[in-house]
Design a protein around this motif. Structure first.
Motif, PDB file in Angstrom:
ATOM      1  N   LEU B 118       0.827  -1.204   0.000  1.00 12.65           N
ATOM      2  CA  LEU B 118       0.000   0.000   0.000  1.00 12.65           C
ATOM      3  C   LEU B 118       0.864   1.258   0.000  1.00 12.65           C
ATOM      4  O   LEU B 118       0.629   2.204  -0.742  1.00 12.65           O
ATOM      5  N   VAL B 119       1.873   1.237   0.834  1.00 13.02           N
ATOM      6  CA  VAL B 119       2.735   2.408   0.944  1.00 13.02           C
ATOM      7  C   VAL B 119       3.409   2.683  -0.391  1.00 13.02           C
ATOM      8  O   VAL B 119       3.589   3.818  -0.791  1.00 13.02           O
ATOM      9  N   ARG B 120       3.735   1.601  -1.101  1.00 10.25           N
ATOM     10  CA  ARG B 120       4.445   1.778  -2.358  1.00 10.25           C
ATOM     11  C   ARG B 120       3.540   2.373  -3.437  1.00 10.25           C
ATOM     12  O   ARG B 120       3.940   3.222  -4.211  1.00 10.25           O
ATOM     13  N   TYR B 121       2.278   1.921  -3.498  1.00 13.71           N
ATOM     14  CA  TYR B 121       1.450   2.300  -4.640  1.00 13.71           C
ATOM     15  C   TYR B 121       0.334   3.293  -4.337  1.00 13.71           C
ATOM     16  O   TYR B 121      -0.380   3.700  -5.242  1.00 13.71           O
ATOM     17  N   ALA B 122       0.203   3.661  -3.074  1.00 15.54           N
ATOM     18  CA  ALA B 122      -0.916   4.535  -2.725  1.00 15.54           C
ATOM     19  C   ALA B 122      -0.898   5.818  -3.544  1.00 15.54           C
ATOM     20  O   ALA B 122      -1.934   6.334  -3.949  1.00 15.54           O
ATOM     21  N   GLU B 123       0.307   6.311  -3.800  1.00 14.16           N
ATOM     22  CA  GLU B 123       0.409   7.576  -4.504  1.00 14.16           C
ATOM     23  C   GLU B 123      -0.163   7.470  -5.917  1.00 14.16           C
ATOM     24  O   GLU B 123      -0.767   8.408  -6.428  1.00 14.16           O
ATOM     25  N   GLU B 124       0.039   6.309  -6.525  1.00 12.93           N
ATOM     26  CA  GLU B 124      -0.419   6.145  -7.902  1.00 12.93           C
ATOM     27  C   GLU B 124      -1.921   5.867  -7.963  1.00 12.93           C
ATOM     28  O   GLU B 124      -2.572   6.181  -8.945  1.00 12.93           O
ATOM     29  N   LYS B 125      -2.434   5.215  -6.946  1.00 10.18           N
ATOM     30  CA  LYS B 125      -3.857   4.837  -6.971  1.00 10.18           C
ATOM     31  C   LYS B 125      -4.560   5.520  -5.809  1.00 10.18           C
ATOM     32  O   LYS B 125      -5.039   4.863  -4.890  1.00 10.18           O
ATOM     33  N   GLN B 126      -4.622   6.811  -5.882  1.00 13.09           N
ATOM     34  CA  GLN B 126      -5.101   7.540  -4.719  1.00 13.09           C
ATOM     35  C   GLN B 126      -6.523   7.183  -4.334  1.00 13.09           C
ATOM     36  O   GLN B 126      -6.824   6.960  -3.166  1.00 13.09           O
TER      37      GLN B 126
END
Lengths: 364, 1105
Positions: B118-126
């Motif tokens: 989650l921490v890795r991709y949260a920015e991309e899939k807000q």
């Protein structure tokens, strides 16, 4: 603060990346690869590389580069120490630190300092007093510089919450020391004893340094005669190893290594004892001697074939020496006693001494 | 000193570095790698190009299936493979929906890996990431500190701007958490939030101020790190904490130590005066150690003034800092040692700096990278402080196995250290280095010899001879370097050295390296009068090879021609003309321009007697100043030692200049803090060896020397009370006191705001606004609350304000994610402002706010009110028989406990039924189950026969009905074990809200969170009866107060004491004409199911009465 971490193998593949803040593309490693290609040797890669937007701080351990990316000012040692600690952690967990091991493993739980209610059937505490002799011996055989770096490594498996106290017969010997955080520094300051509640398992309790001011016993000597002749391209090599100040113990696992100059093509050498190898690519000559006895001194002699046409080397290569002496701490450091408080059982205690060569170099 | 249980072995190292905390998720993330076979499968999928495109949209289908399965081991395996892909840098973002629903997994291992993902991709899939937020919000209230901390860590690592308000709230809550571990995590979250939204700075600074005042060593390091990241310029925040930081420094984890030392260095440079302005008498014996020239040049100017000035006395805080950092030199952590070394370098009196030498030498045994940094620092220090490292000269001898930049650094240091006495040893070493195979190293050695020669007059000749000998070396680069160095040396030497110049002139024939050729030509031109016969011949040869030379050589040929032409025109004029002509058509414009200039000087158009011609000789043959051979590390002084900028010798982004010492020390009393310090009377000069005893003295020694400045606190007897009530309620005028108390309320709040009774007088209303901003409504509704109080019309609009609220779950999830969203439905919309107030709701302002405007309940706020019913009957806790004559009774006062608002206050009444006096009644041993905390009642010193004394006990039941067990001890020996369990109804506190809000909240707490039942009382009760019954059993507030008896539905609201979870009670009455035997329905809505069910049970029993 550290922004991202990349782990790179010697083939130049980024096989692992980890980002703490926003994701930095791995192309930032290209700057690192540039620097790497400029260096002849992996150890020559500068630890800090400045790029237009980032600072790359790297360490090289176990054939892997750990490259961290920072974006702003911070103490480089902070990062370097941290990266080394990461590697140490890997080694703790996996026993080693290699690419495949890192790839295979998961570690999901914290290792606490001491688990609550640790219980062992055999309560044991082992202490290894390890001393490494660092020395530079000049060509005439006199000691330019010698000092001792010592460590006390422990493996403690004790139930409950033991409080240990270790005293030395001669604590004055230590010139300088650093401790594991569990050691109560105040008691060391006032009483010169180590008082601590050990973490569970293996750890380094203390390291110490006995410096240039004290006289350090050098246990081995090397008689050497290396000559590169002009002309038909042959040189001669004659080495003899003998014990010097060994305090009555035998010196074991002796190994001599010489990095030959680039003109040397091959070595034709016969040892009186042990085994000799020469790697023509790295030009590393290594002679595994084994045990050195006073009665029969190991000897290595023979000829070196040099590149024809090229001028012979200006100077003789230095010899790096390795050895171990068991049951002896060369500085004379001795553990007096070890006491345990806070638990009722009687633990099994053991102290082992060992001396080995650190950075021991003989100039020829 | 070291609490072994508190320190996880690895977690600390991550902490200070880590954005995302290292403890768990790094290692899982980092060590993850496909997990054996798993990795191969996924490789296979991508490797075959044919399958790559065709199966693109189906890629990872197997993983999705595994994630959807109900088996934890399959999920775990899938997650391992996914994290492996992430670690390899492969894109796994299309799995986001499938992964994120597992955030609710009960399996802790799966959960951790999902967090990492989650921490890795949260920015991309807000949008999708927002689905998970509520899980964290719930976890933030978990009784387990590790879960709370982990939730906060992950929440703050999700870099999605919309959740900034949520993060802010979470941080605000966690800062006052009971668990130091959670507070530490909160400190880590601060820089992350700051980098996400710098506008939050002001509020964060208040939070940091609170954290800095924290007394737990676990927290302090991280607090200082947050301070350094967010507001390093707010030095005023440090004053009060300075002494505490010094005192606890040894006990802080090592990474925190580094940060604190660095911060204190900066601090000290602004607060103390330069200890070296005037050398005290104690330094005298040390003087010869230091390089004379250095100490003179530095102190000469000030010495004259110094005579007039009063003798320098070190500020005792300055001394404290030096004293408390010294033991850290023995740390195993290189960064800590280096930190202390730079602190001493920048702050200590000259005589004491050498204390750090040994430790720095020790670091040289460490890894290559450490060596490199330490050697750079030593190189820089040795340009100023030779004496320090003099005894360790041999530690800098070069080994053949050192890497080349280490060799160069060591050489630099050896050169800096060389003195008349040691030069012979150094030169002998240099001699062996020259034979090395590493040519750059040899070149550096030759330069080093040159520097030694020019610095130490005794050996100049020896060195020069040695260098000349090198001119016949077989290796050209060695020769070239020697030439360059000799050239420089000759310039500094007044002597003739005709032989050497002649020797060098001969070298021109075969030396190829341009720099060397240029140097030789320059030498010949400069000293052409000493070799009048050779010089023209050299020019002749050069004229022949001119066109093939490098630019720098050409320039020197032109120079040589000009000089010779001026001194010896007969022999060289033609040659010079020829060279000039060649240069005129050279490709280099620089050369062409120079020649044009020179031609006019040497061959002036209007004859040799022209004005230019007359000066030509003076221009060309002027005596040139000799170059100074000095350390390249000389100018590094401008940077702080050990900093990145220092290492790279350039200003790095974010580098902070070290301030220069102030001429006059700022007011030292600002550091007087509430906590008395173990301080000795000031001593003129530090003598650390004699003071060893109290290095790590913690604050346990309470000989107060500050007590005069704040007498009130000493009375409280609790040294930890930073903002103890005594202070703020004392003489200071009210307004600042309030601010102060609010700003740094410590975890168990003892600040004024908690003290203020709920029904605070209306004089407080002016404070309302500011208070609300401070804490009630960090989520953004704070400013709204005032303006929107006009009624329910705007209430519909208000919740729309926080942008990412409810819609996301419905639309974005897609088919698969529906089932996971079940849980979401039962949780209030993520950003619904009100619920987010929870856990410290009671601690801070709402109490006061409600007092001011209780009636006009604001459209969207939940407000605390005072109890609407206080039971007056006592129950027995200890009967006189078991208590051997002591009777103890208790009742619940339903008033906030003074110690902590999370505590239920219990009034105790002790009665002595015997004929003897009872003495010293107090709480003995406490056996409290997890999480429970108990604030002891004040001991009763004397209880006369027959007498009765009251006292108050506070228990934080943690929203459970676990009993608090403890012993009551009388007379020092008799103990009576007691057990006190509060009914669920007593661990609530009443709140009010608008009907509208009540309905919405209730709607959000359906499903599992709703507990309902019905009872059939004997006779049909009236609404007012029911209200009374409910209020007697449960400490809640009745809503919709004044509707008469025809109201058929009664609503009550409260929140739990400890976590502030909302509890809504609805009682439905049968129609008035239903007659006896009609059922009364009771519904309890609460996020905590257990609480809800137990309340229901209690209510049912109550209603049956």
């Amino acid at each position: 603060m550290i922004h991202s971490l990349f782990i790179i193998n010697h083939g130049g593949d980024v096989f692992l990346e980890k980002h703490w803040k926003s994701v930095i593309h791995r192309s930032v490693c290209d700057y690192f690869f540039d620097a790497q290609s400029r260096a002849d040797d992996p150890v020559d890669v500068p630890p800090v590389i400045t790029t237009p937007h980032h600072y790359l701080i790297s360490v090289y351990r176990a054939g892997l580069y750990f490259v961290s990316v920072c974006t702003s000012e911070m103490m480089p040692l902070f990062v370097i120490e941290f990266l080394h600690r990461v590697v140490d952690t890997f080694k703790d967990y996996f026993g080693d630190c290699t690419e495949s091991l890192i790839k295979e493993h998961y570690v999901l739980s914290n290792v606490p300092w001491r688990r609550s209610a640790v219980k062992y059937t055999n309560n044991e505490a082992y202490f290894d007093v390890v001393e490494e002799v660092d020395a530079i011996i000049d060509r005439s055989g006199s000691t330019v510089f010698a000092e001792i770096q010592g460590y006390i490594d422990c493996s403690v498996k004790l139930s409950g919450m033991p409080d240990l106290t270790m005293t030395f017969i001669n604590p004055r010997l230590f010139d300088d020391f650093s401790f594991h955080p569990c050691v109560r520094f105040k008691r060391w300051e006032s009483e010169r004893l180590l008082s601590f509640i050990p973490p569970d398992g293996s750890f380094r309790l203390m390291s110490y340094h006995i410096g240039t001011q004290s006289v350090v016993a050098v246990p081995l000597y090397v008689r050497h005669n290396i000559s590169f002749k002009t002309g038909p391209g042959t040189g001669r090599l004659d080495l003899t190893v003998g014990p010097k100040q060994t305090m009555g113990r035998t010196v074991e696992n002796v190994l001599l290594e010489i990095n030959m100059p680039k003109q040397v093509l091959n070595c034709m050498l016969t040892p009186s004892q042990g085994r000799v190898t020469f790697d023509p690519v790295s030009r590393l000559l290594s002679w595994t001697v084994g045990r050195v006895e006073q009665s029969k001194l190991p000897n290595l002699r023979g000829s070196l074939s040099l590149q024809t046409g090229a001028p012979p080397p200006d100077a003789n290569p230095a010899i790096n020496l390795q050895f171990t002496i068991s049951q002896l701490a060369v500085s004379g450091v001795k553990v007096n006693r070890l006491d345990m408080y806070g638990e009722k059982y009687k633990p099994f205690k053991g102290v082992k001494y060992i001396t080995r060569a650190g950075r021991f170099q003989v100039r020829t | 000193m070291w609490d072994p249980k508190m320190l996880p072995r690895i977690a600390p190292m991550a902490t200070s570095v880590g954005a995302a905390g290292f403890g768990a998720d790094v290692r899982s993330g980092m060590a993850a790698g496909g997990g054996g076979g798993g990795g191969d499968i996924e490789y296979g999928n991508e490797a075959t190009p044919a399958g790559f495109f065709s199966a693109d949209f189906k890629r990872h289908d197997d993983l999705k299936q595994m994630l959807d399965s109900s088996k934890d081991n399959l999920k775990l395996e899938a997650m391992k493979r996914i994290i492996g892909m992430v670690a390899k840098g492969r894109d796994a973002s299309d799995l986001f929906p499938a992964v994120v629903k597992n955030v609710v997994s009960k399996n802790i291992e799966v959960k951790k890996l999902v967090y990492t993902y989650l921490v890795r991709y949260a920015e991309e899939k807000q949008d999708l990431a927002l689905l998970s937020i509520s899980t964290f919000q719930r976890a933030l209230k978990d009784p387990n500190q590790l879960i709370r901390a982990n939730a906060l860590r992950v929440l703050s690592s999700i870099r999605v701007p919309v959740i900034v308000p949520i993060m802010m709230l979470a941080i605000n809550d966690s800062v006052v958490d009971m668990s130091p571990y959670v507070r530490k995590t909160a400190a880590h979250a601060i820089p992350k939030l700051y980098s996400l939204d710098p506008d939050q700075k002001e509020e964060l600074v208040t939070v940091i101020e609170k954290l800095l005042a924290d007394r737990t060593t676990l927290v302090v390091g991280s607090a200082v790190m947050a301070f350094e990241e967010v507001c390093p310029e707010r030095i005023d925040l440090v004053h009060k904490n300075f002494r505490k930081l010094c005192n606890v420094l040894v006990d802080i984890e090592e990474w925190g130590q580094v940060i604190i030392i660095n911060m204190l260095t900066h601090y000290a440079r602004t607060q103390f005066i330069d200890p070296n302005l005037q050398d005290g008498p104690g330094d005298q014996p040390e003087r010869p150690f230091y390089d004379d020239s250095e100490s003179e040049s530095e102190s000469e100017g000030s010495d004259a003034e110094g005579q007039k000035r009063k003798p320098y006395v070190m500020d005792q805080d300055h001394a404290l800092l030096l004293r408390s950092t010294k033991p850290l030199l023995q740390s195993r952590n290189a960064a800590v040692v280096m930190g202390v070394a730079q602190l001493y370098h920048h702050l200590a009196p000259r005589s004491e700096v050498s204390l750090v030498t040994k430790a720095m030498i020790r670091l040289l045994r460490s890894h290559r990278e450490v060596q490199s940094v330490v050697l750079t620092c030593i190189a820089s220090m040795t340009t100023q402080r030779k004496g320090m490292f003099d005894p360790y000269l041999k530690s800098f001898f070069v080994r053949s196995c050192d890497s080349s930049h280490i060799k160069i650094l060591k050489l630099e240091i050896l050169t800096n250290l060389a003195t008349e006495s040691s030069i012979s040893i150094v030169l002998r070493e240099f001699q062996t280095y020259i034979a090395s195979h590493d040519k750059t190293f040899v070149a550096a050695t030759i330069q080093a010899i040159g520097r030694c020669a020019s610095n130490i007059a005794d050996v100049t000749d020896t060195c020069l001879q040695g260098l000349v000998a090198l001119l016949s070396n077989r290796d050209e680069s060695v020769v070239a370097e020697s030439v360059v160095v000799i050239k420089k040396l000759l310039q500094t030497q007044p002597g003739e050295h005709k032989e050497i110049i002649r020797h060098m002139a001969r070298l021109v024939d075969h030396i190829k390296i341009p720099m060397a050729r240029a140097s030789i030509l320059w030498l010949i031109g400069e000293y052409c009068d000493r070799i009048p016969r050779i010089a023209p011949d050299v020019l002749r040869k050069m004229a022949k090879t001119f066109i093939n030379e490098e630019d720098i050589v050409k320039l020197q040929i032109v120079n040589l021609a000009s000089k010779l032409c001026l001194t010896n025109p007969e022999q060289t004029e033609l040659l010079a003309q020829y060279v000039y002509s060649l240069a005129r058509y050279d490709p280099s414009y620089d050369l062409r321009d120079r020649v044009r200039l020179m031609r006019h000087l040497v061959f002036p158009a209007d004859g040799p007697n022209s004005r230019l011609g007359k000066y030509a000789r003076r221009i060309f043959m002027a005596t040139k100043p000799a170059p100074r051979l000095e350390s390249s590390f000389k100018d590094r002084d401008q940077f702080q030692l050990g900093s990145l900028s220092h290492y790279i010798n350039a200003r790095a982004t974010g580098y902070r200049e070290l301030a220069s010492f102030p001429a006059e020390a700022p007011d030292p009393t600002v550091r007087n803090s509430v906590v008395p310090l173990p301080e000795r009377p000031p001593e003129p000069a530090l003598q650390p060896t004699r003071q060893r005893g109290f290095y790590s003295d913690s604050s346990s020694e309470d000989e107060s020397e500050d007590s005069d400045s704040d007498s009130s606190s000493s009375g409280s007897g609790e040294s930890s009370g930073e903002s103890s009530s005594g202070e703020s309620s004392s003489s200071e005028d009210a307004a600042p006191a309030r601010n102060k108390a609010r700003a740094r309320a410590p975890p168990p709040t003892r600040g004024v705001s908690a003290l203020r009774p709920p029904q605070a007088s209306s004089s407080d209303s002016d404070e309302e606004d500011s208070d609300e901003e401070g804490s009630t409504s960090g989520s953004g509704s704070g400013s709204d609350s005032g303006s929107e109080s006009d009624g329910s019309a705007s209430s519909a609009a208000a919740p729309a304000a926080p942008p990412p609220a409810a819609p996301a779950p419905a639309g974005g999830g897609g088919g698969n994610s529906v089932d996971l969203l079940l849980e979401l439905d039962s949780v209030p919309a993520p950003l619904g402002t009100e619920l987010l107030t929870p856990s410290l709701g009671g601690l801070l302002s709402p109490v006061a706010a409600s007092g001011a405007a209780p009636a006009t309940a604001k459209a969207d706020t939940i407000e605390l009110v005072s109890a609407q019913f206080v039971p007056s009957e006592y129950r027995e806790l200890v009967n006189p028989i078991t208590g051997s004559g002591l009777q103890v009774r208790y009742r619940y006062t339903r008033a906030p406990h003074l110690y902590s608002a999370a505590m239920t206050s219990v009034e105790l009444s002790f009665t002595n039924t015997t004929q003897q006096e009872m003495t010293d009644i107090h709480v003995g041993q406490k056996t409290l189950t997890a999480g429970l905390t108990l604030h002891e009642f004040a001991p009763v010193s004397l209880l006369a026969p027959g007498g009765t004394v009251g006292s108050t006990l506070g228990v934080d039941f943690r929203d459970s009905t676990h009993a608090a067990r403890f012993d009551i001890v009388t007379g020092g020996s008799r103990t009576v074990p007691v057990s006190l369990a509060a009914p669920m109804g007593e661990i609530l506190r009443p709140v009010t809200m608008s009907d509208d809000l009540f309905q919405r909240r209730r709607a959000q707490l359906r499903g599992m969170n709703e507990a309902g039942g019905s009872v059939t009382p004997a006779c049909c009760p009236t609404p007012s009866d029911v209200r009374k019954l409910v209020l007697a059993a449960v400490n809640v507030a009745a809503l919709s107060s004044d509707t008469g008896d025809n109201e058929r539905q009664l609503r009550f609201a409260g929140q739990t004491m400890s976590s502030g979870t909302l509890v809504l009670i609805t009682v439905g009455l049968p129609a008035a004409d239903a007659g006896d035997g009609a059922a009364v329905t009771v519904t309890v809505n609460c996020e905590k199911m257990v609480v809800g069910n137990m309340l229901l049970k209690e209510l049912k029993t109550q209603l049956l009465r």
